[in-house]
Design an enzyme around this catalytic site. Sequence first.
Site, PDB file in Angstrom:
ATOM      1  CG  HIS A  13      41.784  17.112  62.639  1.00  0.00           C
ATOM      2  ND1 HIS A  13      40.544  17.686  62.815  1.00  0.00           N
ATOM      3  CD2 HIS A  13      41.981  16.295  63.714  1.00  0.00           C
ATOM      4  CE1 HIS A  13      40.005  17.215  63.926  1.00  0.00           C
ATOM      5  NE2 HIS A  13      40.856  16.378  64.486  1.00  0.00           N
ATOM      6  CG  ASN A  36      42.352  23.473  57.075  1.00  0.00           C
ATOM      7  OD1 ASN A  36      42.667  22.285  56.973  1.00  0.00           O
ATOM      8  ND2 ASN A  36      41.212  23.872  57.607  1.00  0.00           N
ATOM      9  CE1 TYR A  79      37.308  16.951  59.467  1.00  0.00           C
ATOM     10  CE2 TYR A  79      37.866  15.618  57.553  1.00  0.00           C
ATOM     11  CZ  TYR A  79      38.221  16.569  58.507  1.00  0.00           C
ATOM     12  OH  TYR A  79      39.480  17.125  58.507  1.00  0.00           O
ATOM     13  CD  GLU A  90      39.210  14.390  66.811  1.00  0.00           C
ATOM     14  OE1 GLU A  90      40.338  14.917  66.956  1.00  0.00           O
ATOM     15  OE2 GLU A  90      38.208  15.027  66.434  1.00  0.00           O
ATOM     16  CE  LYS A 138      42.599  19.064  57.886  1.00  0.00           C
ATOM     17  NZ  LYS A 138      41.449  19.973  57.660  1.00  0.00           N
TER      18      LYS A 138
HETATM   19  P1  ADP Z   1      38.548  22.725  61.918  1.00  0.00           P
HETATM   20  O1  ADP Z   1      39.369  21.688  61.176  1.00  0.00           O
HETATM   21  O2  ADP Z   1      39.202  24.084  61.881  1.00  0.00           O
HETATM   22  O3  ADP Z   1      38.151  22.289  63.312  1.00  0.00           O
HETATM   23  P2  ADP Z   1      35.792  22.104  60.998  1.00  0.00           P
HETATM   24  O4  ADP Z   1      35.736  21.000  62.004  1.00  0.00           O
HETATM   25  O5  ADP Z   1      34.690  23.110  60.987  1.00  0.00           O
HETATM   26  O6  ADP Z   1      37.172  22.930  61.091  1.00  0.00           O
HETATM   27  O7  ADP Z   1      35.828  21.486  59.522  1.00  0.00           O
HETATM   28  C1  ADP Z   1      36.567  20.320  59.262  1.00  0.00           C
HETATM   29  C2  ADP Z   1      37.350  20.501  57.980  1.00  0.00           C
HETATM   30  O8  ADP Z   1      36.438  20.592  56.869  1.00  0.00           O
HETATM   31  C3  ADP Z   1      38.182  21.778  57.893  1.00  0.00           C
HETATM   32  O9  ADP Z   1      39.432  21.693  58.538  1.00  0.00           O
HETATM   33  C4  ADP Z   1      38.346  21.942  56.399  1.00  0.00           C
HETATM   34  O10 ADP Z   1      39.336  21.073  55.854  1.00  0.00           O
HETATM   35  C5  ADP Z   1      36.965  21.488  55.902  1.00  0.00           C
HETATM   36  N1  ADP Z   1      36.047  22.638  55.776  1.00  0.00           N
HETATM   37  C6  ADP Z   1      35.404  23.304  56.776  1.00  0.00           C
HETATM   38  N2  ADP Z   1      34.604  24.280  56.294  1.00  0.00           N
HETATM   39  C7  ADP Z   1      34.737  24.242  54.943  1.00  0.00           C
HETATM   40  C8  ADP Z   1      34.158  24.995  53.842  1.00  0.00           C
HETATM   41  N3  ADP Z   1      33.288  25.981  54.067  1.00  0.00           N
HETATM   42  N4  ADP Z   1      34.539  24.666  52.594  1.00  0.00           N
HETATM   43  C9  ADP Z   1      35.406  23.646  52.360  1.00  0.00           C
HETATM   44  N5  ADP Z   1      35.980  22.888  53.331  1.00  0.00           N
HETATM   45  C10 ADP Z   1      35.654  23.181  54.607  1.00  0.00           C
END
Ligand code: ADP
Length: 144
Positions: free
Chosen positions: A121, A118, A51, A132, A11
Amino acid sequence: MATETTLILFKPDAVSKGLVGTVLSRYENEGFKVKGLKMMALSDEILAEHYSHIADKPFFPDVRSFMQESPVVALALEGEDVISRVRDLLGPTDSKEAAAGTIRGDFGDKGGDAKMRNVCHASDSPEAAEAELKRFFNPGEIVA
Ligand code: ADP
């Protein structure tokens, strides 16, 4: 155990902090193989598709802006059980909850953006990985 290929996106926080090499080394040190690698800017359209499971969340516009702060690095990574093992290496979505030694625990945002900034992905299932990889790589961009 099966040989699988997963889709990883470094990211914009990983790109701007200069973490691409460090994090890629963690994957390679596990024995995983690079099968495709490129930088790309993500359009509104590809982000809406990628997303779609969070598109109705109030934080989605912030996630879209974040993912467009810079081009991302897309990686096709192959190995035994790579899909679940990379998710374990990453740690949970919230970097503040991620253990030390995980990629998000070591390099994710520890402030107010801990759930969003974070680092990477990674596909969360074989079905997601297949979709994907097709979404981010054109035919011929992933080597055999
Ligand atoms: P992951 O990437 O851990 O599989 P998700 O698919 O639930 O998580 O969410 C996609 C991405 O959206 C996350 O990696 C993060 O960048 C963002 N995200 C998820 N939840 C939140 C939140 N509560 N607030 C802000 N950004 C979020």
